[in-house]
Design a protein around this motif. Structure first.
Motif, PDB file in Angstrom:
ATOM      1  N   ALA A 105      28.669  57.383 -50.761  1.00 43.37           N
ATOM      2  CA  ALA A 105      27.756  57.158 -49.636  1.00 43.37           C
ATOM      3  C   ALA A 105      27.349  55.702 -49.493  1.00 43.37           C
ATOM      4  O   ALA A 105      27.017  55.250 -48.397  1.00 43.37           O
ATOM      5  N   SER A 106      27.362  54.967 -50.583  1.00 45.02           N
ATOM      6  CA  SER A 106      26.880  53.588 -50.566  1.00 45.02           C
ATOM      7  C   SER A 106      27.935  52.655 -51.126  1.00 45.02           C
ATOM      8  O   SER A 106      28.604  52.969 -52.120  1.00 45.02           O
ATOM      9  N   ALA A 107      28.095  51.504 -50.484  1.00 41.58           N
ATOM     10  CA  ALA A 107      29.043  50.503 -50.969  1.00 41.58           C
ATOM     11  C   ALA A 107      28.562  49.929 -52.298  1.00 41.58           C
ATOM     12  O   ALA A 107      27.355  49.847 -52.549  1.00 41.58           O
ATOM     13  N   PRO A 108      29.471  49.507 -53.172  1.00 39.22           N
ATOM     14  CA  PRO A 108      29.067  49.033 -54.500  1.00 39.22           C
ATOM     15  C   PRO A 108      28.268  47.738 -54.491  1.00 39.22           C
ATOM     16  O   PRO A 108      27.439  47.520 -55.369  1.00 39.22           O
ATOM     17  N   GLY A 109      28.499  46.862 -53.499  1.00 38.75           N
ATOM     18  CA  GLY A 109      27.785  45.586 -53.477  1.00 38.75           C
ATOM     19  C   GLY A 109      26.280  45.731 -53.420  1.00 38.75           C
ATOM     20  O   GLY A 109      25.561  45.258 -54.320  1.00 38.75           O
ATOM     21  N   PRO A 110      25.718  46.389 -52.390  1.00 42.92           N
ATOM     22  CA  PRO A 110      24.263  46.581 -52.333  1.00 42.92           C
ATOM     23  C   PRO A 110      23.730  47.377 -53.504  1.00 42.92           C
ATOM     24  O   PRO A 110      22.624  47.120 -53.984  1.00 42.92           O
ATOM     25  N   TRP A 111      24.518  48.350 -53.973  1.00 43.95           N
ATOM     26  CA  TRP A 111      24.086  49.157 -55.124  1.00 43.95           C
ATOM     27  C   TRP A 111      23.876  48.268 -56.350  1.00 43.95           C
ATOM     28  O   TRP A 111      22.884  48.392 -57.059  1.00 43.95           O
ATOM     29  N   LEU A 112      24.802  47.343 -56.617  1.00 44.03           N
ATOM     30  CA  LEU A 112      24.688  46.450 -57.763  1.00 44.03           C
ATOM     31  C   LEU A 112      23.522  45.475 -57.606  1.00 44.03           C
ATOM     32  O   LEU A 112      22.771  45.232 -58.556  1.00 44.03           O
ATOM     33  N   VAL A 113      23.365  44.910 -56.407  1.00 41.98           N
ATOM     34  CA  VAL A 113      22.277  43.956 -56.178  1.00 41.98           C
ATOM     35  C   VAL A 113      20.927  44.601 -56.434  1.00 41.98           C
ATOM     36  O   VAL A 113      20.005  43.970 -56.966  1.00 41.98           O
ATOM     37  N   ASP A 114      20.793  45.884 -56.076  1.00 43.77           N
ATOM     38  CA  ASP A 114      19.522  46.591 -56.273  1.00 43.77           C
ATOM     39  C   ASP A 114      19.227  46.883 -57.734  1.00 43.77           C
ATOM     40  O   ASP A 114      18.071  47.100 -58.107  1.00 43.77           O
ATOM     41  N   ARG A 115      20.275  46.897 -58.596  1.00 39.17           N
ATOM     42  CA  ARG A 115      20.079  47.369 -59.967  1.00 39.17           C
ATOM     43  C   ARG A 115      20.292  46.310 -61.048  1.00 39.17           C
ATOM     44  O   ARG A 115      19.797  46.466 -62.162  1.00 39.17           O
ATOM     45  N   VAL A 116      21.023  45.278 -60.734  1.00 38.64           N
ATOM     46  CA  VAL A 116      21.351  44.291 -61.769  1.00 38.64           C
ATOM     47  C   VAL A 116      20.828  42.916 -61.360  1.00 38.64           C
ATOM     48  O   VAL A 116      21.225  42.384 -60.334  1.00 38.64           O
ATOM     49  N   PRO A 117      19.948  42.327 -62.150  1.00 35.65           N
ATOM     50  CA  PRO A 117      19.428  40.994 -61.830  1.00 35.65           C
ATOM     51  C   PRO A 117      20.443  39.909 -62.195  1.00 35.65           C
ATOM     52  O   PRO A 117      20.428  39.363 -63.287  1.00 35.65           O
ATOM     53  N   TRP A 118      21.368  39.626 -61.256  1.00 40.23           N
ATOM     54  CA  TRP A 118      22.408  38.648 -61.547  1.00 40.23           C
ATOM     55  C   TRP A 118      21.784  37.255 -61.698  1.00 40.23           C
ATOM     56  O   TRP A 118      20.812  36.913 -61.052  1.00 40.23           O
ATOM     57  N   SER A 119      22.378  36.450 -62.568  1.00 39.65           N
ATOM     58  CA  SER A 119      21.834  35.113 -62.843  1.00 39.65           C
ATOM     59  C   SER A 119      22.761  33.999 -62.380  1.00 39.65           C
ATOM     60  O   SER A 119      22.314  32.903 -62.049  1.00 39.65           O
ATOM     61  N   VAL A 120      24.072  34.263 -62.337  1.00 39.03           N
ATOM     62  CA  VAL A 120      25.054  33.258 -61.925  1.00 39.03           C
ATOM     63  C   VAL A 120      26.108  33.946 -61.068  1.00 39.03           C
ATOM     64  O   VAL A 120      26.521  35.078 -61.357  1.00 39.03           O
ATOM     65  N   ALA A 121      26.533  33.250 -60.015  1.00 40.15           N
ATOM     66  CA  ALA A 121      27.615  33.765 -59.177  1.00 40.15           C
ATOM     67  C   ALA A 121      28.627  32.650 -58.918  1.00 40.15           C
ATOM     68  O   ALA A 121      28.257  31.478 -58.813  1.00 40.15           O
ATOM     69  N   GLU A 122      29.885  33.032 -58.835  1.00 45.18           N
ATOM     70  CA  GLU A 122      30.962  32.076 -58.568  1.00 45.18           C
ATOM     71  C   GLU A 122      31.805  32.594 -57.414  1.00 45.18           C
ATOM     72  O   GLU A 122      32.196  33.769 -57.396  1.00 45.18           O
ATOM     73  N   HIS A 123      32.055  31.742 -56.428  1.00 45.92           N
ATOM     74  CA  HIS A 123      32.916  32.094 -55.304  1.00 45.92           C
ATOM     75  C   HIS A 123      34.221  31.306 -55.377  1.00 45.92           C
ATOM     76  O   HIS A 123      34.209  30.116 -55.672  1.00 45.92           O
ATOM     77  N   ARG A 124      35.303  31.974 -55.055  1.00 47.65           N
ATOM     78  CA  ARG A 124      36.594  31.314 -54.871  1.00 47.65           C
ATOM     79  C   ARG A 124      37.144  31.772 -53.523  1.00 47.65           C
ATOM     80  O   ARG A 124      37.133  32.962 -53.227  1.00 47.65           O
ATOM     81  N   ILE A 125      37.622  30.833 -52.719  1.00 49.95           N
ATOM     82  CA  ILE A 125      38.065  31.132 -51.362  1.00 49.95           C
ATOM     83  C   ILE A 125      39.491  30.623 -51.190  1.00 49.95           C
ATOM     84  O   ILE A 125      39.800  29.490 -51.555  1.00 49.95           O
ATOM     85  N   ARG A 126      40.341  31.450 -50.615  1.00 47.69           N
ATOM     86  CA  ARG A 126      41.726  31.034 -50.421  1.00 47.69           C
ATOM     87  C   ARG A 126      42.308  31.744 -49.204  1.00 47.69           C
ATOM     88  O   ARG A 126      41.767  32.746 -48.723  1.00 47.69           O
ATOM     89  N   ALA A 127      43.406  31.217 -48.721  1.00 47.73           N
ATOM     90  CA  ALA A 127      44.145  31.848 -47.635  1.00 47.73           C
ATOM     91  C   ALA A 127      45.312  32.631 -48.224  1.00 47.73           C
ATOM     92  O   ALA A 127      45.855  32.275 -49.279  1.00 47.73           O
ATOM     93  N   SER A 128      45.700  33.693 -47.534  1.00 52.58           N
ATOM     94  CA  SER A 128      46.798  34.519 -48.030  1.00 52.58           C
ATOM     95  C   SER A 128      47.459  35.217 -46.850  1.00 52.58           C
ATOM     96  O   SER A 128      46.800  35.494 -45.834  1.00 52.58           O
ATOM     97  N   GLY A 129      48.739  35.508 -46.975  1.00 48.88           N
ATOM     98  CA  GLY A 129      49.426  36.323 -45.982  1.00 48.88           C
ATOM     99  C   GLY A 129      49.291  37.780 -46.347  1.00 48.88           C
ATOM    100  O   GLY A 129      49.377  38.156 -47.520  1.00 48.88           O
TER     101      GLY A 129
END
Length: 244
Positions: free
Chosen positions: A169-193
């Motif tokens: 019923a619920s996507a994992p992203g909001p579920w995790l944000v509500d339950r786990v106090p994250w301290s560090v996040a890393e983004h990687r962005i790329r193009a792909s076919g």
């Protein structure tokens, strides 16, 4: 993209203008008329609604100003391609991105697997050993069209309660944000076919350009999750704002 209530209403013949605006907007928002769909020509709409071409022209001009359609000289009017925006320095919610386009959001879980971390899982999460993880595959929709594909692994060592969550019923992203106090996040962005699998999931041509956003988060130095979002390249942009 702007919702109907944001579109300025004209004063003359308000009932007819509201009807034209509402009918066309409903077809776009529902996905009945997808991006790139040609809007009927002015003479076709004037015959359909029993009004002058000037009345139709004013309505189409309002829709173009609101960003719902594109008017091309000598070719006609077409449904605009919505472009979502995401801030790369934030943990954003896909549902919020879709709703910001004025489109209804829908989420579908494609697969959920609990396993001992594979070599690929350990590399994605930065795990030292083969601890248990949950692997998830999901699709997010904007109206009737696929918006992005989500490929995620969650470390059960960091989030043991995820073992009992179905994520139907619920996507994992909001579920995790509500339950786990994250301290560090890393983004990687790329193009792909798009390979054949992603092309089918996003309803695009194989080999079409895609934007891939990968994010890894930690809580108190323990890896929590790694997620890979894949968007059709012409429908998403990333925005970053910096201060000195």
């Amino acid at each position: 993209m702007t919702a109907l209530h944001d579109i300025p209403q004209v004063q003359e013949a308000p009932s007819l203008h509201r009807r034209i605006l509402a009918d066309i907007t409903d077809k776009i928002v529902s996905g009945e008329w997808p991006p790139g769909h040609r809007i009927p020509f002015e003479y076709e709409l004037s015959a359909q609604y029993g009004c002058s071409r000037m009345t139709v022209n004013k309505a189409l001009s309002q829709l173009a100003k609101a960003g719902l359609i594109e008017r091309r000289r000598r070719s006609g009017s077409f449904v605009s391609q919505p472009k979502s925006q995401a801030a790369i320095l934030e943990i954003h919610d896909i549902k919020t991105e879709v709703q910001a386009l004025g489109l209804p959001y829908r989420y579908k879980l494609l697969g959920r697997t609990m396993r001992r971390a594979t070599a690929g899982d350990r590399e994605r999460l930065g795990l030292a050993g083969p601890s248990p993880v949950i692997a998830l595959a999901c699709r997010h929709f904007a109206g009737a069209r696929p918006f992005c594909h989500e490929d995620r692994v969650i470390s059960l060592a960091a989030v043991p309660e995820a073992e009992g969550e179905a994520f139907q019923a619920s996507a994992p992203g909001p579920w995790l944000v509500d339950r786990v106090p994250w301290s560090v996040a890393e983004h990687r962005i790329r193009a792909s076919g798009a390979d054949a699998s992603i092309a089918a999931l996003l309803d695009i041509e194989a080999g079409a350009p895609c934007l891939v956003v990968e994010r890894r988060t930690w809580s108190a130095e323990a890896p929590v999750t790694h997620v890979r979002f894949t968007y059709a390249g012409d429908s998403h942009m990333l925005v970053a704002r910096f201060t000195p």
